[in-house]
Scaffold this motif. Structure first.
Motif: not given
Ligand code: HEM
Ligand code: HEM
Lengths: 199, 181
Positions: B7-8, B164, B168-171, B173-174, B180-181
């Motif tokens: 996930h990250s 982003h 609005k996904d966490n691409t 952020k990770r 974030g994640e």
């Protein structure tokens, strides 16, 4: 005719033939000479002061040319030279790249430099002044090259007459649109050492 | 969280990504600036020295990064199938361009057989040298690849911002250090 007279006549004829042959090869005819590029008996070198502290030397590796020369009539001499400017070599790749760039020789735009002589004035003692047009970096300018005769004759290995000269000239960088290299380094000193072989 | 997960990105991957991003953009600007310097400029010799030194060190980091990538799980790409495919190829192209730029830069400076000094710390010897016109050809390639890389990086960054702000996904952020994640 008796045999004695025949023999004398034959000697006379061969003698005459020989001496005319000798005369024609020795007599200083105007000949065209090709730069000895194959044997690398021709060099175009430059020197410029580094920061005014020392002499930096370099050369152009690719060039070609011809000259006409007649020892009996030196003032009729003429020279043509073509230089592949990008063949500049100062034994330092990064510096060579810089010198080929826009601030200096701008070889992408002006890949070739040419010199075509317009007159030669013999000054005696094997010296002379060669005037002509130098086209360098897109600028054509008349320059005067000091010439020194070095030597001439047959080589030990083959046909063709050899003749060699040295020419020197100082060029002002700014005259050819190049950035000055700083105080004490406004001029580059060119030396052309050439041996030509008659065609 | 040192290693990547499904996930990250982990700490190491993040650090290397941002360190390299900073260095690559810095080298690009430095490269453009340093070649315009006058011979009598105080920095005429220093800046190329720094450019080459950082570039060589970055090569080592890149090798480490690729190895690390090899032995870590990759976070699942997000977006439409087409976006995911493009993202994959852009990432591969970024790696490839970085390698090619470093190699071409190396070939400029070593064209006459000279070694490259890295911060007066160690030297990298020349290998391929004395090819006719080597420094000029390598130099043209270096410059073109640098511009290509920067253009692709701009696209890459825009895509990250799209994930982003629009998806609005966490691409993004990770890949960052914010929670974030
Ligand atoms: C010189 C600059 C940059 C280079 C060379 C670069 C290169 C890369 C590469 C090769 C990857 C793939 C990582 C992997 O192997 O999985 C990556 C991922 C990523 N980069 Fe960059 N990058 C740069 C700048 C930036 C900038 C400025 C941003 C953001 C504005 C950014 C955001 C991201 C994000 C969010 C990912 C993760 C993509 C995902 O999870 O699929 N990068 N970057
Ligand atoms: C990602 C890494 C790098 C980037 C983005 C980069 C970028 C650039 C740029 C934009 C220039 C200016 C090109 C021009 O306008 O002529 C340049 C020049 C140069 N780079 Fe790099 N570079 C990188 C890595 C390296 C490396 C690893 C080396 C050598 C070890 C190197 C050696 C050089 C040299 C010698 C020049 C000067 C070329 C000249 O004299 O014209 N670079 N670089």
């Amino acid at each position: 005719m008796n045999t004695y007279a025949k023999k004398a006549l034959r000697t006379l004829i061969t003698g005459l033939a020989l001496s005319t042959a000798l005369l024609t090869t020795n007599s200083a005819m105007a000949r065209e000479y090709q730069f000895d590029i194959k044997g690398a008996h021709a060099f175009i070198q430059f020197q410029i002061k580094h920061l005014g502290f020392s002499w930096l030397s370099g050369r152009f590796n690719k060039f070609d040319g011809t000259f006409n020369w007649d020892a009996a009539n030196p003032n009729a001499s003429s020279v043509n030279v073509e230089i592949d400017v990008a063949s500049l070599d100062s034994m330092h790749a990064e510096r060579d790249k810089h010198l080929r760039g826009e601030d200096y020789l701008n070889v992408d735009k002006y890949p070739q430099a040419t010199f075509t002589s317009t007159s030669y004035t013999d000054q005696g003692d094997g010296k002379g002044l060669l005037k002509g047009n130098l086209n360098l970096r897109g600028v054509t300018k008349e320059i005067a090259i000091d010439v020194e005769f070095i030597g001439a004759g047959k080589s030990p290995w083959g046909a063709g007459l050899h003749a060699g000269f040295r020419g020197t000239v100082a060029l002002k960088l700014e005259d050819f649109g190049m950035r000055s290299m700083g105080p004490g380094a406004e001029h580059v000193y060119m030396t052309l050492d050439v041996e030509g072989i008659s065609k | 969280m040192i290693k990547n997960s499904e996930h990250s990105y982990g700490l190491v991957a993040k650090l290397m990504h941002w360190l390299m991003a900073l260095a690559v953009i810095g080298l690009f600007a430095l490269g453009l600036y340093m070649v315009e310097l006058d011979y009598y400029d105080r920095l005429y010799r220093t800046l190329p020295h720094i450019h080459k030194s950082i570039g060589i060190l970055l090569f080592a980091v890149l090798i480490g990064r690729l190895l690390w990538r090899r032995f870590n799980p990759q976070p699942k790409p997000q977006g439409s199938p087409a976006e995911r495919r493009i993202a994959h190829w852009v990432h591969m192209a970024l790696y490839l361009l970085m390698v090619a730029i470093m190699v071409s830069g190396y070939l400029i400076s070593t064209a006459d057989g000279r070694a490259i000094e890295v911060f007066n710390w160690f030297e990298v010897p020349a290998t391929l040298a004395d090819i006719d016109g080597q420094e000029d050809i390598a130099g043209d390639i270096h410059e073109w690849l640098a511009w290509t890389l920067i253009a692709l990086v701009a696209l890459h960054a825009l895509a990250a911002l799209k994930h982003h702000f629009i998806d609005k996904d966490n691409t993004l952020k990770r890949m960052t250090f914010f929670k974030g994640e």
